[in-house]
Design a protein around this motif. Structure first.
Motif, PDB file in Angstrom:
ATOM      1  N   THR A  73       0.828  -1.197   0.000  1.00  0.00           N
ATOM      2  CA  THR A  73       0.000   0.000   0.000  1.00  0.00           C
ATOM      3  C   THR A  73       0.865   1.250   0.000  1.00  0.00           C
ATOM      4  O   THR A  73       0.579   2.226  -0.696  1.00  0.00           O
ATOM      5  CB  THR A  73      -0.929   0.004   1.228  1.00  0.00           C
ATOM      6  N   PHE A  76       2.017   2.129  -3.274  1.00  0.00           N
ATOM      7  CA  PHE A  76       0.923   2.643  -4.101  1.00  0.00           C
ATOM      8  C   PHE A  76       0.731   4.141  -3.866  1.00  0.00           C
ATOM      9  O   PHE A  76       0.341   4.883  -4.763  1.00  0.00           O
ATOM     10  CB  PHE A  76      -0.369   1.881  -3.772  1.00  0.00           C
ATOM     11  N   LEU A  77       1.040   4.574  -2.632  1.00  0.00           N
ATOM     12  CA  LEU A  77       0.908   5.989  -2.279  1.00  0.00           C
ATOM     13  C   LEU A  77       2.260   6.694  -2.360  1.00  0.00           C
ATOM     14  O   LEU A  77       2.594   7.539  -1.538  1.00  0.00           O
ATOM     15  CB  LEU A  77       0.325   6.122  -0.869  1.00  0.00           C
ATOM     16  N   GLY A  91      -5.199  11.066  -4.737  1.00  0.00           N
ATOM     17  CA  GLY A  91      -6.434  10.921  -3.974  1.00  0.00           C
ATOM     18  C   GLY A  91      -6.765  12.079  -3.070  1.00  0.00           C
ATOM     19  O   GLY A  91      -7.811  12.067  -2.412  1.00  0.00           O
ATOM     20  N   LEU A 105      -9.801   7.392  -1.888  1.00  0.00           N
ATOM     21  CA  LEU A 105      -8.870   6.285  -2.119  1.00  0.00           C
ATOM     22  C   LEU A 105      -9.630   4.981  -2.342  1.00  0.00           C
ATOM     23  O   LEU A 105      -9.185   3.908  -1.920  1.00  0.00           O
ATOM     24  CB  LEU A 105      -7.926   6.143  -0.913  1.00  0.00           C
ATOM     25  N   ASN A 107     -11.115   1.651  -4.079  1.00  0.00           N
ATOM     26  CA  ASN A 107     -10.568   0.652  -5.005  1.00  0.00           C
ATOM     27  C   ASN A 107      -9.045   0.713  -5.116  1.00  0.00           C
ATOM     28  O   ASN A 107      -8.479   0.509  -6.190  1.00  0.00           O
ATOM     29  CB  ASN A 107     -11.179   0.808  -6.402  1.00  0.00           C
ATOM     30  N   CYS A 108      -8.383   1.024  -4.017  1.00  0.00           N
ATOM     31  CA  CYS A 108      -6.921   1.149  -4.041  1.00  0.00           C
ATOM     32  C   CYS A 108      -6.213  -0.027  -3.373  1.00  0.00           C
ATOM     33  O   CYS A 108      -4.989  -0.002  -3.219  1.00  0.00           O
ATOM     34  CB  CYS A 108      -6.493   2.457  -3.365  1.00  0.00           C
ATOM     35  N   ASN A 133     -11.662  -1.511  -0.053  1.00  0.00           N
ATOM     36  CA  ASN A 133     -10.276  -1.735   0.303  1.00  0.00           C
ATOM     37  C   ASN A 133     -10.221  -2.890   1.295  1.00  0.00           C
ATOM     38  O   ASN A 133     -11.211  -3.590   1.507  1.00  0.00           O
ATOM     39  CB  ASN A 133      -9.668  -0.459   0.902  1.00  0.00           C
TER      40      ASN A 133
END
Length: 537
Positions: A73, A76-77, A91, A105, A107-108, A133
């Motif tokens: 995660t 991803f961020l 986001g 955020l 569907n992340c 999520n």
């Protein structure tokens, strides 16, 4: 006073000499302007500094939460770095002067909890969307600081809060009632337990409330009556018990009411008839008892009504004739008695009518032939009798016709498949006679047919055609005769064939072995001769 202008210096000198009071005033004015400028500059500097501090604090808060999440995660961020969350962070949306206003955020594939997300440091958050999520754990009490939140999955000044499907657990905190600006609240598809907090009644601006698919228990709080702005109320698939609160009739703006899949008991309150804006009403799969209130006839906008899977008794109200917008009516699996009201033929838009698994008696009213939009008609497992009215031939777009387990006589509607849409038909365990309707022979859409235990007659080859989609057919215990069709190799979908207890003669065709999906075959109690083909051994 007259002044002569020679130069700026001489003018000022003369002014100083001859008008000392004016000089004092001019000096004071110039000083005031200068002071104001200094004050304005100081205020601007202070505001900018405060603004930067707040931005910095928001960034720290979000970065701390990011660090607590799963490593995947965090990658991803990756755009989350630095001191300004408003600078191209994925986001994150910011209001020009108030910092972070929206956090979206969904569907992340986030993995982790909300424990390290300090909502107190996000005072201007309006929208928070974290749905779909893999977040888990409880909702932090600090969410109550999101006083501006409009939608939950948004906090603070939050107007929208969407936290569905992220595996949150624990109880819904009482503090949720402090989110007074909230318009949309969606906590569905989580693992919340305990009761719905009465403080929910404080969210007077709420228009959408979704708590479906949790493990909530207890009764629906009486405070629900204060949510007069509600348009959607969805509490389905929980363990809610008790009765439907009568103050629910106060929710005059309600369009959708879904409370199915719970353990609600007692009778349906008359007050539901006050919900004049209601379009969809689902009370199915509960333990509701008592008669269906006549006041439901007031719901002139009602398009969908599900009551199946309850313990309701009594007759179908005559007032249902007023539900002229109704498209779906499912009253199956109750204890209804009496006849099918003649007035049901007034519901011209009805496309799905299910009255099965009740104790209805009498004959099918001829007025049902007016329901030309019907695609699904289920009357099985009742005590209905008499002949099928000829007017039923007007219903030509049926996909499913279920008449089984009654006491019908006569013949099936001749135009049963005139529209070529029929997929499922059951008429088993009645007293039907005469040949099969001719329209059925050309009904290539057929998938499942059950006509067993009647007195149908006719040549089995002439009565039925080739149905490439057919999966299941049971013609047993009738009076069919003739030889078994030889084109069974064309039935690639067929898994079940039962033509036992008829008057079928001749040999068993070897082609039957080419029905490659066939799992159950019953040809017993006929007049067949010859050997069993090796293709079937």
């Amino acid at each position: 006073m007259a002044f002569e202008y020679y130069s700026s210096f001489s003018f000022l000198s003369q002014l100083i000499i001859t008008t000392p009071c004016f000089f004092i005033f001019l000096f004071f004015s110039l000083y005031s302007v200068s002071s104001s400028y200094v004050t304005f500059t100081s205020t601007l500097t202070s505001t900018t500094s405060l603004f930067n501090v707040e931005h910095h604090q928001e960034a720290i808060t979000l970065l701390r939460w990011k660090d607590s999440l799963d490593n995947q995660t965090q990658s991803f961020l990756s755009s989350w770095f630095g001191r300004n969350a408003c600078h191209y962070w994925f986001g994150v949306t910011c209001h020009r002067f108030e910092g972070v206003s929206n956090l979206d955020l969904h569907n992340c594939d986030l993995k982790g909890t909300l424990h390290n997300l300090n909502f107190s440091s996000l005072p201007n958050l309006l929208t928070l969307n974290l749905h779909n999520n893999s977040l888990y754990g409880t909702i932090p009490i600090s969410i109550a600081n999101l006083s501006k939140l409009i939608t939950i999955l948004d906090f603070g000044n939050l107007t929208t809060l969407l936290l569905q499907g992220i595996e949150l657990s624990g109880s819904i905190p009482q503090e949720i009632g402090l989110l007074r600006s909230l318009n949309d609240l969606d906590l569905s598809n989580n693992n919340f337990t305990g009761p719905i907090p009465p403080s929910i009644g404080d969210l007077k601006n709420l228009t959408y409330l979704y708590l479906t698919s949790n493990n909530l228990d207890g009764s629906i709080p009486q405070e629900i009556r204060f949510l007069r702005s509600l348009v959607h109320l969805v509490l389905s698939y929980n363990n809610l018990n008790g009765s439907i609160p009568t103050p629910i009739g106060n929710l005059s703006n309600l369009v959708i009411l879904y409370i199915h899949g719970n353990k609600l008991s007692s009778s349906i309150p008359q007050e539901i008839g006050l919900l004049r804006s209601l379009e969809n009403l689902d009370l199915s799969s509960n333990d509701l008892s008592g008669s269906i209130p006549a006041s439901l006839g007031n719901l002139s906008r009602l398009s969908l009504f599900y009551l199946y899977g309850n313990e309701s008794y009594g007759s179908i109200p005559q007032e249902f004739k007023l539900l002229r917008s109704l498209r779906v009516l499912q009253l199956d699996d109750n204890n209804l008695i009496g006849t099918i009201p003649q007035e049901i033929g007034l519901l011209r838009f009805l496309n799905n009518l299910d009255l099965s698994f009740n104790n209805l008696s009498g004959s099918i009213p001829a007025s049902m032939g007016n329901l030309s939009s019907l695609t699904n008609l289920s009357l099985h497992y009742n005590e209905l009798n008499g002949a099928i009215p000829i007017e039923m031939n007007n219903i030509t777009n049926l996909k499913s016709l279920q008449l089984a387990y009654n006491n019908f006589i006569g013949h099936l509607p001749q135009e049963i498949c005139l529209g070529g849409a029929l997929e499922k038909s059951s008429a088993c365990e009645n007293h039907f006679t005469s040949p099969i309707p001719k329209s059925l022979k050309n009904c290539t859409s057929l998938f499942k047919v059950r006509l067993e235990k009647n007195q149908f007659t006719g040549d089995i080859v002439e009565s039925f055609g080739v149905y490439l989609n057919l999966n299941y057919i049971d013609l047993s215990s009738n009076n069919f005769y003739g030889e078994i069709y030889e084109k069974w190799e064309q039935y690639h979908m067929l898994t079940h064939l039962n033509i036992s207890n008829n008057n079928i003669s001749g040999v068993i065709p070897a082609q039957l072995g080419k029905a490659i999906q066939l799992r159950q075959l019953d040809l017993s109690a006929n007049h067949l001769t010859g050997n069993i083909p090796k293709e079937l051994e």
